[in-house]
Design a protein around this motif. Sequence first.
Motif, PDB file in Angstrom:
ATOM      1  N   UNK A  11       0.841  -1.191   0.000  1.00 21.73           N
ATOM      2  CA  UNK A  11       0.000   0.000   0.000  1.00 21.73           C
ATOM      3  C   UNK A  11       0.877   1.242   0.000  1.00 21.73           C
ATOM      4  N   UNK A  12       0.286   2.363  -0.392  1.00 19.92           N
ATOM      5  CA  UNK A  12       0.951   3.668  -0.376  1.00 19.92           C
ATOM      6  C   UNK A  12      -0.026   4.732   0.097  1.00 19.92           C
ATOM      7  N   UNK A  13       0.516   5.887   0.483  1.00 23.09           N
ATOM      8  CA  UNK A  13      -0.364   6.958   0.914  1.00 23.09           C
ATOM      9  C   UNK A  13       0.306   8.311   0.924  1.00 23.09           C
ATOM     10  N   UNK A  14      -0.450   9.302   1.369  1.00 24.65           N
ATOM     11  CA  UNK A  14       0.012  10.683   1.466  1.00 24.65           C
ATOM     12  C   UNK A  14      -0.501  11.227   2.790  1.00 24.65           C
ATOM     13  N   UNK A  15       0.358  11.892   3.558  1.00 26.58           N
ATOM     14  CA  UNK A  15      -0.041  12.346   4.882  1.00 26.58           C
ATOM     15  C   UNK A  15       0.276  13.796   5.155  1.00 26.58           C
ATOM     16  N   UNK A  16      -0.396  14.349   6.170  1.00 29.11           N
ATOM     17  CA  UNK A  16      -0.150  15.725   6.608  1.00 29.11           C
ATOM     18  C   UNK A  16       0.205  15.713   8.091  1.00 29.11           C
ATOM     19  N   UNK A  17       1.439  15.389   8.398  1.00 31.91           N
ATOM     20  CA  UNK A  17       1.907  15.384   9.768  1.00 31.91           C
ATOM     21  C   UNK A  17       3.417  15.588   9.764  1.00 31.91           C
ATOM     22  N   UNK A  18       3.947  15.993  10.900  1.00 30.70           N
ATOM     23  CA  UNK A  18       5.381  16.222  11.039  1.00 30.70           C
ATOM     24  C   UNK A  18       6.019  15.042  11.760  1.00 30.70           C
ATOM     25  N   UNK A  19       7.197  14.630  11.338  1.00 32.76           N
ATOM     26  CA  UNK A  19       8.006  13.685  12.093  1.00 32.76           C
ATOM     27  C   UNK A  19       9.007  14.474  12.937  1.00 32.76           C
ATOM     28  N   UNK A  20       9.494  13.896  14.027  1.00 36.51           N
ATOM     29  CA  UNK A  20      10.275  14.684  14.995  1.00 36.51           C
ATOM     30  C   UNK A  20      11.714  14.984  14.592  1.00 36.51           C
TER      31      UNK A  20
END
Length: 341
Positions: free
Chosen positions: A223-232
């Motif tokens: 699977x693949x996707x697109x996200x709106x979040x920050x990694x630390x």
Amino acid sequence: MKRRSRTIWAAGISTGCVAIALLLLPAFLRGHDFHRGSPSSKLVVHEWGTFTSFAGSNGVNLEFRPLVTNDLPKFIINPSNAQPWVKLLTKSQYVGLQRMETPVTYFYTDVPRVVNVRVDFPKGMLTEWFPAVKDLEAGAPTAEQAMGRAYLDWGAVRLIPPEQFANVRVNGLDRSGRAAAVPAWLPEVAENDHYGRARETDSAIVETVDSLHYSHFEKFLFYRGLGNFELPIKLVALGNDRFEVANSAEDASGALLLVHIDSGHVRFVRLGPVSPRSSIEISLPDSRTTIDRLVAATVRELTAAGLYEKEALAMVNTWRDNWFGEDGTRLLYLVPGKLTD
């Protein structure tokens, strides 16, 4: 002196011996008994994938569109062909901060069995997958809600030990065009297709059945996707091949590889875990090395994180052209399993 603007590419690599809830079900598949599993039978689940982001020289993540949408075989499923009645934009028309690229889940079993598998992406959308799923929510943003709350539910997934796959038969046509039971097969991919690299393991064959009762086979769930979040993890360019790596999380990071590619010339340095809520300064070495040594170093980190060697090689070979073939500065780092979960 004014610092030159630079775009930094980062891939947070998520790997591990994944602990997930697996419901074992009795079933029957053309000539094979599927077991609940005895204490002596083996069931191992591993997964790898990446979160890819782009940042400016100041470390600030940049929104981007995933414009490369034709790098997968034609049999890969997406929301538009899975739910043609739902009017969605194409993947390249969305913007996000993270690209979730090619997570694959491998299963290892010494007996045929059935497991139930579901993937949730609470802060993103799911854009491609294979094989067919039982239920899904793409998580695409609408006028009413933001991107998120996506999931893929494969339902009952049949696992077949690889040495038994040659004995599996499905309904098809024989050479004379008559209906007959024919050997099952994996979808064909081109010889140099990077999707096929993920098959180069000893994992079990997975089978799912779609709404028309057709079987689909593969060596993993994809699977693949697109996200709106920050990694630390944040990487800031300080100039003169010096960088600052900051970790804003409450947990230490995994290992990191800072890599610079320039017309095929390779320089890289390995970093140990960065402590919680701290930062370190590092410099790229002046001496050049080879892509093969960089590949070997990456494989070592992935196997140390829990992948089998063949899985680690499959992951590196899948993304080798992007990670090590394109000019630029990038940070490869291991995302702690707790954060991925």
